[in-house]
Each structure stands twice: as structure tokens, then as C-alpha cells.
Write a protein that holds these residues in place. Sequence first.
Motif, mmCIF file in Angstrom:
data_model
loop_
_atom_site.group_PDB
_atom_site.id
_atom_site.type_symbol
_atom_site.label_atom_id
_atom_site.label_comp_id
_atom_site.label_asym_id
_atom_site.label_seq_id
_atom_site.Cartn_x
_atom_site.Cartn_y
_atom_site.Cartn_z
ATOM 1 N N GLN A 279 0.816 -1.134 -0.171
ATOM 2 C CA GLN A 279 0.032 -0.189 0.044
ATOM 3 C C GLN A 279 0.865 1.208 0.134
ATOM 4 N N THR A 280 2.073 1.386 0.641
ATOM 5 C CA THR A 280 2.931 2.163 0.741
ATOM 6 C C THR A 280 3.699 2.648 -0.667
ATOM 7 N N VAL A 281 3.946 1.621 -1.635
ATOM 8 C CA VAL A 281 4.431 1.726 -2.815
ATOM 9 C C VAL A 281 3.454 2.289 -3.608
ATOM 10 N N GLU A 282 2.051 1.937 -3.415
ATOM 11 C CA GLU A 282 0.767 2.465 -4.439
ATOM 12 C C GLU A 282 0.607 3.800 -4.075
ATOM 13 N N PHE A 283 0.726 4.227 -2.856
ATOM 14 C CA PHE A 283 0.444 5.550 -2.117
ATOM 15 C C PHE A 283 1.431 6.113 -2.624
ATOM 16 N N ALA A 284 2.713 5.881 -2.580
ATOM 17 C CA ALA A 284 3.871 6.974 -3.082
ATOM 18 C C ALA A 284 3.808 7.071 -4.456
ATOM 19 N N ALA A 285 3.278 6.159 -5.427
ATOM 20 C CA ALA A 285 3.338 6.393 -6.625
ATOM 21 C C ALA A 285 2.133 7.432 -7.100
ATOM 22 N N ARG A 286 0.956 7.182 -6.452
ATOM 23 C CA ARG A 286 -0.091 8.070 -6.575
ATOM 24 C C ARG A 286 -0.039 9.543 -5.835
ATOM 25 N N SER A 287 0.804 9.784 -4.740
ATOM 26 C CA SER A 287 1.160 10.985 -4.335
ATOM 27 C C SER A 287 1.932 11.788 -4.949
ATOM 28 N N GLY A 288 3.070 11.015 -5.809
ATOM 29 C CA GLY A 288 3.767 11.769 -6.749
ATOM 30 C C GLY A 288 2.911 12.349 -7.815
ATOM 31 N N GLN A 289 1.835 11.621 -8.478
ATOM 32 C CA GLN A 289 0.850 12.207 -9.374
ATOM 33 C C GLN A 289 0.173 13.379 -8.671
ATOM 34 N N ILE A 290 -0.374 13.205 -7.787
ATOM 35 C CA ILE A 290 -1.183 14.143 -7.117
ATOM 36 C C ILE A 290 -0.309 15.382 -6.822
ATOM 37 N N HIS A 291 0.880 15.271 -6.419
ATOM 38 C CA HIS A 291 1.776 16.526 -6.018
ATOM 39 C C HIS A 291 2.125 17.269 -7.524
ATOM 40 N N GLN A 292 2.180 16.462 -8.559
ATOM 41 C CA GLN A 292 2.352 17.106 -9.850
ATOM 42 C C GLN A 292 0.905 17.822 -10.507
ATOM 43 N N CYS A 293 0.011 17.151 -10.078
ATOM 44 C CA CYS A 293 -1.376 17.937 -10.489
ATOM 45 C C CYS A 293 -1.818 19.093 -9.339
ATOM 46 N N LEU A 294 -1.387 19.068 -8.123
ATOM 47 C CA LEU A 294 -1.469 20.073 -7.565
ATOM 48 C C LEU A 294 -0.855 21.317 -7.844
ATOM 49 N N GLU A 295 0.574 21.123 -8.517
ATOM 50 C CA GLU A 295 1.454 22.013 -8.894
ATOM 51 C C GLU A 295 1.123 22.731 -10.049
ATOM 52 N N GLN A 296 0.058 22.170 -10.796
ATOM 53 C CA GLN A 296 -0.538 22.766 -12.101
ATOM 54 C C GLN A 296 -1.675 23.946 -11.711
ATOM 55 N N LEU A 297 -2.236 23.760 -10.376
ATOM 56 C CA LEU A 297 -3.316 24.660 -9.935
ATOM 57 C C LEU A 297 -2.691 26.130 -9.728
ATOM 58 N N ASP A 298 -3.260 26.981 -9.790
ATOM 59 C CA ASP A 298 -3.173 28.493 -9.265
ATOM 60 C C ASP A 298 -2.671 28.323 -7.767
ATOM 61 N N PRO A 299 -1.798 28.871 -7.337
ATOM 62 C CA PRO A 299 -1.326 28.756 -5.982
ATOM 63 C C PRO A 299 -2.269 28.931 -4.770
ATOM 64 N N THR A 300 -3.155 30.064 -5.140
ATOM 65 C CA THR A 300 -4.344 30.382 -4.051
ATOM 66 C C THR A 300 -5.349 29.426 -4.048
ATOM 67 N N ARG A 301 -5.596 28.683 -5.250
ATOM 68 C CA ARG A 301 -6.487 27.487 -5.274
ATOM 69 C C ARG A 301 -5.897 26.451 -4.748
ATOM 70 N N ARG A 302 -4.757 25.749 -5.098
ATOM 71 C CA ARG A 302 -4.231 24.898 -4.291
ATOM 72 C C ARG A 302 -4.156 25.064 -2.738
ATOM 73 N N THR A 303 -3.745 26.188 -2.278
ATOM 74 C CA THR A 303 -4.096 26.624 -0.983
ATOM 75 C C THR A 303 -5.104 26.230 -0.256
ATOM 76 N N CYS A 304 -6.295 26.589 -0.810
ATOM 77 C CA CYS A 304 -7.648 26.387 -0.666
ATOM 78 C C CYS A 304 -7.880 24.852 -0.317
ATOM 79 N N ILE A 305 -7.371 24.044 -1.578
ATOM 80 C CA ILE A 305 -7.512 22.540 -1.428
ATOM 81 C C ILE A 305 -6.687 21.878 -0.178
#
Length: 176
Positions: A110-136
Motif C-alpha cells: 500500500q505504501t508503494v502504491e500510495f507513493a506512486a499516486r502521491s507523486g502524481q497528485i503533487h504534480q497535479c497540485l502544482e498545476q493549480l493556481d497557488p491560491t486554489r492549491r492553498t484552498c484544496i
Amino acid sequence: MAEIIFDYEVCLLACARGDHRALHQLYEQDSSRLLGVALRITRNKALAEDIVHDAFIKIWHGARSFDPLRGSARGWVFSVTRHLALDVVRSAGRDVPLDDQYEPMAEPAQTVEFAARSGQIHQCLEQLDPTRRTCILHAYVDGYSHSEIAQKLSTPLGTVKAWIKRSLAALRECMA
């Protein structure tokens, strides 16, 4: 050997039909992660365990109300738990200290799967406007309500709600 993907929607539909095995499968699949969500919000292991128990009761009784047009089944399950935890913390009217006996409960796979998905979510979060990312982050990591975020950012509540709704849609699309 191909990895079997858990189908949350099928599981919730089975729960809605009264299939106890489906609830058990859901519990086996995500109880430790749901405990992590509740623990992050309450900062109390015993309270978090109670919340997860209550969440599964609510999931069982409310499975018929799940609407796949409004979001993913897994998201619905996690939001049930998150909302219960937030309700408990708000009703207590105080911060709860971190339990000294907290231990992560994820298994290595589960940790490996989580690490892979969390890397993807971090990349997706980086694509958001900083204020909107802060809200999320305030809503889903810090556990703030929409009105608390609006107050913290000195922004109208409707604007914060719209930012979060659009940002979640963008994250869903990015993660697909």
C-alpha cells in the motif's frame, strides 16, 4: 500476474442491496487509510477509530444515496469519514492532542502504491493556481471548512467554494 483493481462503485451498489460481504471487502480495502484520514483531523487514535466505525455504519445505511454522477465512489467513502471527523472536532470545540501511541498502519504494498499516486497528485497540485492549491490543501489536509478557509484568505465564501469545486474537477481530470 495482473493487479486486481478494487471497484468501489460495485461495492457500494452491493452494500445498497444489503450485501454484508461487500461492506467487509470495503473495510478490508480502506479501513486503515480511513483511520489515517480521521486521525489526521482528530489527532486522537481512539476517537479516530470510533469515527471509522461510525463511518462504516453510515456508509452501510447510506450506500443507496451514493450518486456516481456527483463523484467517485471512493471519494464518497472518504468524504463520509472526513465529514464525520470534522463534525466531531467542531462539536468538541477544541483541538485534541496527538495520541502518543499513533502508529502508521499501511502495509508495504500500500505504501508503494500510495507513493506512486502521491507523486502524481503533487504534480497535479502544482498545476493549480497557488491560491486554489492553498484552498484544496486547507480543506483536505488541514481539515478546514469552506468558511474557515474564506476567513483565513479574506475571500468571499462563494469564491472559495467555486475555487475548490473547479480545482477538484481539475485534479480529477489530471489524475485520470
